[in-house]
Design a protein around this motif. Structure first.
Motif, PDB file in Angstrom:
ATOM      1  N   UNK A  47       0.816  -1.369  -0.039  1.00 27.20           N
ATOM      2  CA  UNK A  47      -0.146  -0.091  -0.086  1.00 27.20           C
ATOM      3  C   UNK A  47       0.907   1.326   0.035  1.00 27.20           C
ATOM      4  N   UNK A  48       1.726   1.191   0.660  1.00 29.89           N
ATOM      5  CA  UNK A  48       2.696   2.611   0.640  1.00 29.89           C
ATOM      6  C   UNK A  48       3.546   2.707  -0.353  1.00 29.89           C
ATOM      7  N   UNK A  49       4.203   1.597  -1.116  1.00 32.60           N
ATOM      8  CA  UNK A  49       4.546   1.681  -2.460  1.00 32.60           C
ATOM      9  C   UNK A  49       3.623   2.281  -3.400  1.00 32.60           C
ATOM     10  N   UNK A  50       2.338   1.602  -3.445  1.00 37.08           N
ATOM     11  CA  UNK A  50       1.540   2.096  -4.224  1.00 37.08           C
ATOM     12  C   UNK A  50       1.181   3.746  -4.166  1.00 37.08           C
ATOM     13  N   UNK A  51       1.053   4.236  -2.977  1.00 31.94           N
ATOM     14  CA  UNK A  51       0.783   5.481  -2.588  1.00 31.94           C
ATOM     15  C   UNK A  51       2.077   6.353  -2.723  1.00 31.94           C
ATOM     16  N   UNK A  52       3.189   5.857  -2.695  1.00 30.42           N
ATOM     17  CA  UNK A  52       4.345   6.667  -3.245  1.00 30.42           C
ATOM     18  C   UNK A  52       4.502   6.875  -4.805  1.00 30.42           C
ATOM     19  N   UNK A  53       4.132   5.961  -5.349  1.00 33.11           N
ATOM     20  CA  UNK A  53       4.138   5.786  -6.953  1.00 33.11           C
ATOM     21  C   UNK A  53       2.807   6.735  -7.506  1.00 33.11           C
ATOM     22  N   UNK A  54       1.905   6.745  -6.500  1.00 35.55           N
ATOM     23  CA  UNK A  54       0.834   7.576  -7.094  1.00 35.55           C
ATOM     24  C   UNK A  54       1.039   9.014  -7.077  1.00 35.55           C
ATOM     25  N   UNK A  74       3.739   5.328 -15.536  1.00 31.50           N
ATOM     26  CA  UNK A  74       2.704   4.493 -15.862  1.00 31.50           C
ATOM     27  C   UNK A  74       2.864   3.065 -15.378  1.00 31.50           C
ATOM     28  N   UNK A  75       3.700   2.485 -16.078  1.00 31.39           N
ATOM     29  CA  UNK A  75       3.973   1.105 -15.871  1.00 31.39           C
ATOM     30  C   UNK A  75       4.362   0.668 -14.455  1.00 31.39           C
ATOM     31  N   UNK A  76       4.906   1.399 -13.691  1.00 39.38           N
ATOM     32  CA  UNK A  76       5.261   1.178 -12.496  1.00 39.38           C
ATOM     33  C   UNK A  76       4.037   1.284 -11.620  1.00 39.38           C
ATOM     34  N   UNK A  77       3.149   2.178 -11.819  1.00 34.59           N
ATOM     35  CA  UNK A  77       2.147   2.358 -11.008  1.00 34.59           C
ATOM     36  C   UNK A  77       1.022   1.215 -11.327  1.00 34.59           C
ATOM     37  N   UNK A  78       0.900   0.629 -12.470  1.00 37.99           N
ATOM     38  CA  UNK A  78       0.152  -0.151 -12.792  1.00 37.99           C
ATOM     39  C   UNK A  78       0.436  -1.520 -12.132  1.00 37.99           C
ATOM     40  N   UNK A  79       1.887  -1.854 -12.126  1.00 39.91           N
ATOM     41  CA  UNK A  79       2.370  -2.870 -11.532  1.00 39.91           C
ATOM     42  C   UNK A  79       1.963  -2.888  -9.871  1.00 39.91           C
TER      43      UNK A  79
END
Length: 147
Positions: A47-54, A74-79
């Motif tokens: 979740x933290x990784x996704x929030x950072x990428x967001x 875009x690729x990293x956030x989708x993953x």
């Protein structure tokens, strides 16, 4: 404001309904899945990784595909989103959250329609908006009663 017997009874019934919802299996499942999601370190890492990428995505989004890191971000956030969504605890929480929302939507519809069948209740769920009361946008071709 005068408190009449009818108002007192309505408040009493509302409190009973709230207690029933709070003590329901659906809310218990929701609370348990929320606890499991918040207490699992691996889930929280995702979740933290996704929030950072967001946050990075929002920065890149301002420039769109003209930003030099657009494709990478875009690729990293989708993953990261996929990894987070496929996490067992996140999936269980989302399922429990949806079930609770459906229960609350159903209760809202019952209460609203007990006042009048013409009361519009905003549920945000298309399942509850299929009654076609008052017609639809296709001119009655769906066999609803066009007003």
């Amino acid at each position: 404001m005068l408190v009449t017997l009818e108002r007192a009874q309505i408040i009493d019934h509302a409190e009973k309904l709230a207690r029933m919802v709070i003590e329901s299996d659906i809310v218990e499942t929701y609370r348990h899945s929320l606890y499991m999601m918040r207490s699992n370190k691996e889930t929280q890492r995702k979740i933290r990784r996704f929030v950072e990428l967001k946050e990075r995505y929002e920065e890149v989004e301002r420039f769109g595909r003209y930003h030099p890191d657009y494709k990478t971000v875009m690729m990293n956030i989708r993953r990261a989103k996929r990894e987070m969504d496929l996490d067992e605890h996140v999936a269980n929480f989302k399922r429990a959250e949806r079930d609770l929302q459906n229960l609350l939507d159903e209760i809202s519809m019952l209460i609203g329609h007990s006042v009048s069948p013409n009361v519009k209740v905003a549920t945000g769920n298309p399942f509850f908006e299929t009654s076609h009361q008052g017609g639809c946008s296709v001119g009655g071709s769906c066999s609803c009663s066009v007003s």
